[in-house]
Scaffold this motif. Structure first.
Motif, PDB file in Angstrom:
ATOM      1  N   LEU A  83     -11.839   3.225  -5.482  1.00 34.52           N
ATOM      2  CA  LEU A  83     -10.775   2.382  -6.015  1.00 34.52           C
ATOM      3  C   LEU A  83     -11.305   1.495  -7.132  1.00 34.52           C
ATOM      4  O   LEU A  83     -10.682   1.366  -8.194  1.00 34.52           O
ATOM      5  CB  LEU A  83     -10.188   1.535  -4.885  1.00 34.52           C
ATOM      6  N   MET A  84     -12.459   0.898  -6.914  1.00 38.37           N
ATOM      7  CA  MET A  84     -13.078   0.040  -7.929  1.00 38.37           C
ATOM      8  C   MET A  84     -13.383   0.838  -9.196  1.00 38.37           C
ATOM      9  O   MET A  84     -13.202   0.346 -10.315  1.00 38.37           O
ATOM     10  CB  MET A  84     -14.369  -0.569  -7.364  1.00 38.37           C
ATOM     11  N   ASN A  85     -13.814   2.079  -9.036  1.00 39.73           N
ATOM     12  CA  ASN A  85     -14.189   2.906 -10.178  1.00 39.73           C
ATOM     13  C   ASN A  85     -12.977   3.390 -10.959  1.00 39.73           C
ATOM     14  O   ASN A  85     -13.077   3.682 -12.147  1.00 39.73           O
ATOM     15  CB  ASN A  85     -14.992   4.114  -9.685  1.00 39.73           C
ATOM     16  N   ALA A  86     -11.809   3.448 -10.304  1.00 40.05           N
ATOM     17  CA  ALA A  86     -10.630   4.058 -10.927  1.00 40.05           C
ATOM     18  C   ALA A  86      -9.699   3.065 -11.604  1.00 40.05           C
ATOM     19  O   ALA A  86      -9.037   3.413 -12.584  1.00 40.05           O
ATOM     20  CB  ALA A  86      -9.844   4.840  -9.872  1.00 40.05           C
ATOM     21  N   TYR A  87      -9.614   1.832 -11.100  1.00 43.50           N
ATOM     22  CA  TYR A  87      -8.480   0.980 -11.478  1.00 43.50           C
ATOM     23  C   TYR A  87      -8.413   0.677 -12.973  1.00 43.50           C
ATOM     24  O   TYR A  87      -7.321   0.554 -13.531  1.00 43.50           O
ATOM     25  CB  TYR A  87      -8.468  -0.318 -10.661  1.00 43.50           C
ATOM     26  N   SER A  88      -9.555   0.572 -13.646  1.00 42.78           N
ATOM     27  CA  SER A  88      -9.526   0.208 -15.064  1.00 42.78           C
ATOM     28  C   SER A  88      -9.027   1.340 -15.957  1.00 42.78           C
ATOM     29  O   SER A  88      -8.786   1.124 -17.149  1.00 42.78           O
ATOM     30  CB  SER A  88     -10.916  -0.252 -15.518  1.00 42.78           C
ATOM     31  N   PHE A  89      -8.846   2.535 -15.398  1.00 45.42           N
ATOM     32  CA  PHE A  89      -8.381   3.674 -16.188  1.00 45.42           C
ATOM     33  C   PHE A  89      -6.878   3.918 -16.042  1.00 45.42           C
ATOM     34  O   PHE A  89      -6.347   4.865 -16.623  1.00 45.42           O
ATOM     35  CB  PHE A  89      -9.155   4.934 -15.792  1.00 45.42           C
ATOM     36  N   LEU A  90      -6.208   3.083 -15.261  1.00 47.12           N
ATOM     37  CA  LEU A  90      -4.772   3.234 -15.056  1.00 47.12           C
ATOM     38  C   LEU A  90      -4.028   2.120 -15.781  1.00 47.12           C
ATOM     39  O   LEU A  90      -4.615   1.091 -16.131  1.00 47.12           O
ATOM     40  CB  LEU A  90      -4.440   3.230 -13.565  1.00 47.12           C
ATOM     41  N   PRO A  91      -2.720   2.285 -16.020  1.00 49.88           N
ATOM     42  CA  PRO A  91      -1.979   1.287 -16.797  1.00 49.88           C
ATOM     43  C   PRO A  91      -1.949  -0.074 -16.119  1.00 49.88           C
ATOM     44  O   PRO A  91      -1.924  -0.172 -14.878  1.00 49.88           O
ATOM     45  CB  PRO A  91      -0.560   1.880 -16.862  1.00 49.88           C
ATOM     46  N   ASN A  92      -1.950  -1.126 -16.923  1.00 52.34           N
ATOM     47  CA  ASN A  92      -1.753  -2.468 -16.383  1.00 52.34           C
ATOM     48  C   ASN A  92      -0.432  -2.523 -15.632  1.00 52.34           C
ATOM     49  O   ASN A  92       0.576  -1.977 -16.080  1.00 52.34           O
ATOM     50  CB  ASN A  92      -1.762  -3.507 -17.502  1.00 52.34           C
ATOM     51  N   GLY A  93      -0.433  -3.201 -14.498  1.00 49.14           N
ATOM     52  CA  GLY A  93       0.767  -3.314 -13.688  1.00 49.14           C
ATOM     53  C   GLY A  93       0.880  -2.263 -12.606  1.00 49.14           C
ATOM     54  O   GLY A  93       1.814  -2.299 -11.801  1.00 49.14           O
ATOM     55  N   THR A  94      -0.060  -1.315 -12.552  1.00 46.16           N
ATOM     56  CA  THR A  94      -0.029  -0.277 -11.518  1.00 46.16           C
ATOM     57  C   THR A  94      -0.103  -0.893 -10.128  1.00 46.16           C
ATOM     58  O   THR A  94      -0.817  -1.878  -9.902  1.00 46.16           O
ATOM     59  CB  THR A  94      -1.198   0.705 -11.716  1.00 46.16           C
ATOM     60  N   VAL A  95       0.639  -0.312  -9.199  1.00 49.01           N
ATOM     61  CA  VAL A  95       0.549  -0.691  -7.786  1.00 49.01           C
ATOM     62  C   VAL A  95      -0.375   0.309  -7.092  1.00 49.01           C
ATOM     63  O   VAL A  95      -0.098   1.513  -7.072  1.00 49.01           O
ATOM     64  CB  VAL A  95       1.928  -0.686  -7.107  1.00 49.01           C
ATOM     65  N   TYR A  96      -1.479  -0.185  -6.533  1.00 45.42           N
ATOM     66  CA  TYR A  96      -2.452   0.669  -5.847  1.00 45.42           C
ATOM     67  C   TYR A  96      -2.191   0.596  -4.342  1.00 45.42           C
ATOM     68  O   TYR A  96      -2.346  -0.466  -3.733  1.00 45.42           O
ATOM     69  CB  TYR A  96      -3.880   0.204  -6.149  1.00 45.42           C
ATOM     70  N   VAL A  97      -1.783   1.704  -3.762  1.00 42.77           N
ATOM     71  CA  VAL A  97      -1.610   1.798  -2.316  1.00 42.77           C
ATOM     72  C   VAL A  97      -2.816   2.556  -1.780  1.00 42.77           C
ATOM     73  O   VAL A  97      -2.992   3.742  -2.062  1.00 42.77           O
ATOM     74  CB  VAL A  97      -0.302   2.519  -1.948  1.00 42.77           C
ATOM     75  N   ALA A  98      -3.661   1.863  -1.043  1.00 42.52           N
ATOM     76  CA  ALA A  98      -4.903   2.443  -0.535  1.00 42.52           C
ATOM     77  C   ALA A  98      -4.912   2.351   0.984  1.00 42.52           C
ATOM     78  O   ALA A  98      -4.665   1.278   1.545  1.00 42.52           O
ATOM     79  CB  ALA A  98      -6.115   1.716  -1.121  1.00 42.52           C
ATOM     80  N   VAL A  99      -5.192   3.477   1.632  1.00 45.91           N
ATOM     81  CA  VAL A  99      -5.144   3.514   3.089  1.00 45.91           C
ATOM     82  C   VAL A  99      -6.380   4.219   3.636  1.00 45.91           C
ATOM     83  O   VAL A  99      -6.418   5.443   3.757  1.00 45.91           O
ATOM     84  CB  VAL A  99      -3.867   4.213   3.604  1.00 45.91           C
ATOM     85  N   ILE A 100      -7.411   3.444   3.886  1.00 45.37           N
ATOM     86  CA  ILE A 100      -8.562   3.856   4.713  1.00 45.37           C
ATOM     87  C   ILE A 100      -8.528   2.851   5.854  1.00 45.37           C
ATOM     88  O   ILE A 100      -8.917   1.700   5.682  1.00 45.37           O
ATOM     89  CB  ILE A 100      -9.903   3.770   3.969  1.00 45.37           C
ATOM     90  N   ASP A 101      -8.058   3.255   7.015  1.00 47.62           N
ATOM     91  CA  ASP A 101      -7.575   2.249   7.971  1.00 47.62           C
ATOM     92  C   ASP A 101      -7.979   2.551   9.414  1.00 47.62           C
ATOM     93  O   ASP A 101      -7.123   2.808  10.264  1.00 47.62           O
ATOM     94  CB  ASP A 101      -6.043   2.182   7.859  1.00 47.62           C
ATOM     95  N   PRO A 102      -9.282   2.507   9.722  1.00 50.84           N
ATOM     96  CA  PRO A 102      -9.685   2.761  11.106  1.00 50.84           C
ATOM     97  C   PRO A 102      -9.149   1.740  12.099  1.00 50.84           C
ATOM     98  O   PRO A 102      -9.099   2.016  13.296  1.00 50.84           O
ATOM     99  CB  PRO A 102     -11.229   2.717  11.039  1.00 50.84           C
ATOM    100  N   GLY A 103      -8.707   0.576  11.600  1.00 52.54           N
ATOM    101  CA  GLY A 103      -8.159  -0.459  12.490  1.00 52.54           C
ATOM    102  C   GLY A 103      -6.651  -0.434  12.599  1.00 52.54           C
ATOM    103  O   GLY A 103      -6.055  -1.397  13.090  1.00 52.54           O
ATOM    104  N   VAL A 104      -6.002   0.656  12.168  1.00 50.43           N
ATOM    105  CA  VAL A 104      -4.542   0.717  12.208  1.00 50.43           C
ATOM    106  C   VAL A 104      -4.028   0.454  13.624  1.00 50.43           C
ATOM    107  O   VAL A 104      -4.562   0.959  14.605  1.00 50.43           O
ATOM    108  CB  VAL A 104      -4.036   2.085  11.688  1.00 50.43           C
ATOM    109  N   GLY A 105      -2.976  -0.376  13.706  1.00 51.44           N
ATOM    110  CA  GLY A 105      -2.391  -0.719  15.000  1.00 51.44           C
ATOM    111  C   GLY A 105      -3.056  -1.883  15.698  1.00 51.44           C
ATOM    112  O   GLY A 105      -2.536  -2.388  16.695  1.00 51.44           O
ATOM    113  N   SER A 106      -4.197  -2.330  15.161  1.00 52.77           N
ATOM    114  CA  SER A 106      -4.883  -3.481  15.749  1.00 52.77           C
ATOM    115  C   SER A 106      -4.354  -4.765  15.108  1.00 52.77           C
ATOM    116  O   SER A 106      -3.346  -4.768  14.401  1.00 52.77           O
ATOM    117  CB  SER A 106      -6.391  -3.367  15.532  1.00 52.77           C
ATOM    118  N   ARG A 107      -5.068  -5.865  15.280  1.00 51.82           N
ATOM    119  CA  ARG A 107      -4.637  -7.140  14.720  1.00 51.82           C
ATOM    120  C   ARG A 107      -5.075  -7.329  13.276  1.00 51.82           C
ATOM    121  O   ARG A 107      -4.861  -8.382  12.692  1.00 51.82           O
ATOM    122  CB  ARG A 107      -5.169  -8.293  15.589  1.00 51.82           C
ATOM    123  N   ARG A 108      -5.676  -6.323  12.657  1.00 58.01           N
ATOM    124  CA  ARG A 108      -6.042  -6.446  11.250  1.00 58.01           C
ATOM    125  C   ARG A 108      -4.764  -6.597  10.419  1.00 58.01           C
ATOM    126  O   ARG A 108      -3.727  -6.041  10.744  1.00 58.01           O
ATOM    127  CB  ARG A 108      -6.901  -5.257  10.804  1.00 58.01           C
TER     128      ARG A 108
END
Length: 264
Positions: A55-80
């Motif tokens: 994500l860090m490596n990619a964001y500067s190559f996309l248009p300003n204002g882009t919404v980044y939806v990122a899901v690496i989520d081993p804690g899904v369903g927990s209190r995170r």
């Protein structure tokens, strides 16, 4: 900030089980006119550090204002927490588990909210195991369609966002100490040492008790030979011409690297 029509997706869902198509469907149900860009979906399962780097490596190559939806989520369903964050070049949406720390180390958070308003979820009672479908993708679609960040939930301090523990880069007169922050599909080792720190020096790399010569690119060494250089992403990288540096050196994420600096 003017609203965007671009959503960028990064997940560890892979492409064989239908999960990526499902979250794209959740986005399209809210606004089928959004442009959806796939950054990566083959992040190693539950590897937050790998997702953070990509994500860090990619964001500067996309248009300003882009919404980044990122899901690496081993804690899904927990209190995170699920969060949405505004930064200078767009928005970040996903779990608060360190995934966004790389981007935010380069571009500070302006506003952050915890996603507590179910009016912008797909359903009021989301699955405990698929927040990407039921919370993050819908929230991203609403943001990209012009909804204000502030209506998505309660404001939280950006300082409270989880940071992934990575070894600090230590600089001395003749050395730079760091670690492997990412390993790509070719087995190339990308360190957390910026090329800016070595560019004006003669330098060499030590890792796994081996000294590795430096060059400008892979082809400057013989086939199957180790080489270090500044990669296209701007970080010091270790590779094998025609092979895998990870396999040759038997190293992994977080392993130590030392760079020797000399006068140019």
């Amino acid at each position: 900030m003017t609203y965007t029509t671009v959503i960028a997706l990064l997940t560890d869902f892979g492409l064989q089980d239908g999960y990526v198509g499902i979250i794209k469907g959740a986005i399209a149900c809210i606004n089928p006119y959004l442009t959806v860009i796939d950054i990566a979906h083959e992040i190693p399962p539950q590897n937050i550090a790998a997702g953070r780097f990509c994500l860090m490596n990619a964001y500067s190559f996309l248009p300003n204002g882009t919404v980044y939806v990122a899901v690496i989520d081993p804690g899904v369903g927990s209190r995170r927490r699920g969060v949405a964050i505004q930064f200078s070049q767009g928005y970040l949406v996903g779990p608060d588990n360190g995934l966004f720390g790389g981007v935010l180390s380069l571009s500070e958070a302006i506003v952050a909210v915890e996603l507590t308003n179910p009016n912008y979820w797909r359903v009021r009672h989301p699955s405990l195991t698929f927040h990407g479908r039921d919370i993050f993708a819908p929230v991203g679609a609403h943001l990209a369609s012009g909804i204000s960040l502030n209506v998505l939930g309660n404001c939280i301090s950006p300082d409270s966002l989880i940071k992934l523990p990575l070894k600090e880069v230590i600089i001395t007169a003749n050395h730079v100490h760091g670690c492997i922050q990412y390993i790509d599909r070719f087995g190339n080792l990308i360190t957390n040492i910026s090329g800016k720190l070595v560019r004006d020096h003669n330098w060499s790399v030590e890792i796994a008790k081996q000294q590795i010569k430096t060059a400008l690119t892979y082809s400057e060494v013989t086939r199957e030979e180790l080489v270090s250089f500044i990669g296209s992403h701007g970080w010091v990288e270790i590779a094998v011409n025609g092979g895998s540096a990870q396999q040759k050196l038997q190293v992994n994420w977080g392993d130590h690297i030392n760079i020797f600096l000399g006068k140019k």
